[in-house]
Design an enzyme around this catalytic site. Structure first.
Site, mmCIF file in Angstrom:
data_model
loop_
_atom_site.group_PDB
_atom_site.id
_atom_site.type_symbol
_atom_site.label_atom_id
_atom_site.label_comp_id
_atom_site.label_asym_id
_atom_site.label_seq_id
_atom_site.Cartn_x
_atom_site.Cartn_y
_atom_site.Cartn_z
ATOM 1 C CB CYS A 77 9.472 -3.060 -6.400
ATOM 2 S SG CYS A 77 8.284 -3.953 -5.408
ATOM 3 C CG HIS A 317 5.807 0.846 -4.591
ATOM 4 N ND1 HIS A 317 6.662 0.917 -5.678
ATOM 5 C CD2 HIS A 317 6.017 -0.368 -4.016
ATOM 6 C CE1 HIS A 317 7.362 -0.217 -5.733
ATOM 7 N NE2 HIS A 317 6.988 -1.010 -4.757
#
Lengths: 372, 62
Positions: A77, A317
């Site tokens: 991430c 995201h």
């Protein structure tokens, strides 16, 4: 050499299966280059997690961005925050005068539902999806610190309220506490609206040497670390030690502390993530992060808003795009260009956390401090 | 307790990080429970099941 952010740009965020990866990158890069008022850069650093081989060159070639060094970095991430860190370092060391940072992810063409687990990793083979890892932290906070389900869900309510003010967000609407708590269970105690959704998107930054105008944002510090062994010796939940250690490096490097920070974008892939992270950054004592929500300190209108963009929970995201998107939001904030989301600020902090490898308390973490 | 489907796994199932008395910390499936265990609960390590999963059972009364 001092590193500055000369320009930023992003695509829209959300499920966009009809758009190619390249189209998302063109949108973000075109905006960033125009914003920076430059026609070319000396190198490109790309962050992507599930991107296919050749994703960078395939996306950039039809913009004419060819023939220069292009490097792809993967830190789950935190992939494009990692790329930001390396670009900043390269400019500071004088290796390049300007670097384009690109974060990109096209998850709808990769999988559906939770991020697939790695079967060759013992924890992945056991079925520990990322929501389950964060749920374990939330359960720990419930039992050890008395965190309630409503206090946990308040993170989602706050960030969706912020995202409702962001026309590029995946979710453009607020949610109520009741809706968050009544959404389907994912991993006890996390419900669906406490988990970020699958998303496609891209974001881009131009990092350059020197400050050319008041629009350029100074990178006061950038720190990058990977997780240590996470075992019975750590009293903290997964990720806490890594975020705290990386943040301390950034504070030391900038000569600043958490009390100097006016606005933050942090890793809220799951509601508990924001609570743990704000504690690790020093905003609250361990076990007291929920109080920041109750007092309103981290809400827009509060003294130190956290995730004014809507965060990962509402803006979205797309893993590799997230870090650069977080930084883009902070640049808009520091310039006073954040519109309905504007908070008064001079100094900002970005934190991104990557996970998925068992046995360590994080694949990677980046903490950056920016100033107007 | 995990409610989402993953390949090869049928939800719901209960996972726990278990600190063994002499270390280390292991991730284990908890058998014979219908909800998650409280933090601090004692468990006993079982022989791995046929799928090779590390499993623990909630310690019974006494």
């Amino acid at each position: 050499m001092s590193a500055h952010i000369w320009g930023v740009g992003t695509s829209m965020f959300g499920k966009q299966p009809e758009r190619s990866t390249a189209e998302l990158v063109w949108t973000a890069v075109t905006e960033a280059l125009r914003d920076a008022d430059v026609g070319s850069v000396e190198a490109v650093y790309v962050g992507s997690c599930f991107g296919e081989p050749g994703i960078a060159q395939r996306s950039l070639l039809r913009m004419g961005i060819v023939g220069l060094p292009i490097t792809v970095m993967e830190s789950a991430c935190a992939s494009s925050t990692h790329a930001f860190h390396e670009a900043t370092t390269a400019v500071q060391l004088g290796r390049y005068g300007s670097v384009l940072v690109v974060g990109v992810e096209h998850l709808t063409s990769r999988f559906r539902g939770a991020i697939p687990v790695e079967q060759r990793d013992p924890e992945g083979r056991a079925g520990l999806a990322l929501p389950a890892l964060y749920a374990m932290a939330a359960a720990h906070y419930q039992d050890v610190y008395g965190l309630t389900g409503r206090q946990l869900a308040a993170v989602s309510v706050k960030n969706h309220a912020h995202g409702a003010l962001n026309e590029r967000a995946q979710y453009g609407h607020p949610v109520t506490l009741r809706e968050v708590l009544a959404s389907p269970p994912v991993a006890d105690p996390l419900t669906l609206l406490q988990c970020c959704a699958i998303s496609d998107g891209a974001a881009a930054l131009v990092i350059g040497s020197g400050r050319r105008s008041q629009r350029d944002v100074s990178v006061r510090a950038s720190a990058f670390g990977t997780g240590g062994l996470w075992n019975e010796d750590s009293p903290h939940v997964w990720g806490f030690d890594l975020v705290r250690r990386t943040a301390q490096q950034a504070y030391d490097s900038a000569g600043l502390g958490i009390d100097d920070i006016d606005v933050l974008e942090v890793h809220d892939a799951f509601t508990i993530g924001e609570i743990v992270t704000t504690e690790a950054l020093g905003m609250a004592a361990v076990g007291h992060g929920w109080e920041l929500l109750e007092s309103g300190r981290t809400r827009l209108g509060g003294a130190a808003p956290v995730n004014p963009s809507g965060g990962l929970l509402s803006r979205g995201h797309p893993l590799g795009a997230t870090g650069a998107a977080q930084i883009a939001e902070l640049v808009w904030q520091l310039r006073g260009d954040a519109g309905r989301r504007q908070t008064p600020c001079r100094t900002a902090l970005v934190e991104t956390m990557g996970g998925g490898v068992g046995g360590i308390d994080g694949n990677a973490c980046v903490v950056g401090i920016l100033a107007a | 307790m995990v409610h989402v489907a993953l390949p090869g796994r049928t939800p719901p199932y209960v996972l726990a990080y278990v600190n063994l008395d002499d270390g280390p910390r292991v991730l284990a499936h908890v058998t014979g429970v219908s909800q998650r265990l409280a933090v601090g609960a004692r468990v006993s390590l079982q022989l791995p099941d046929e799928g090779g999963d590390v499993t623990v059972a909630a310690a019974g009364p006494g």
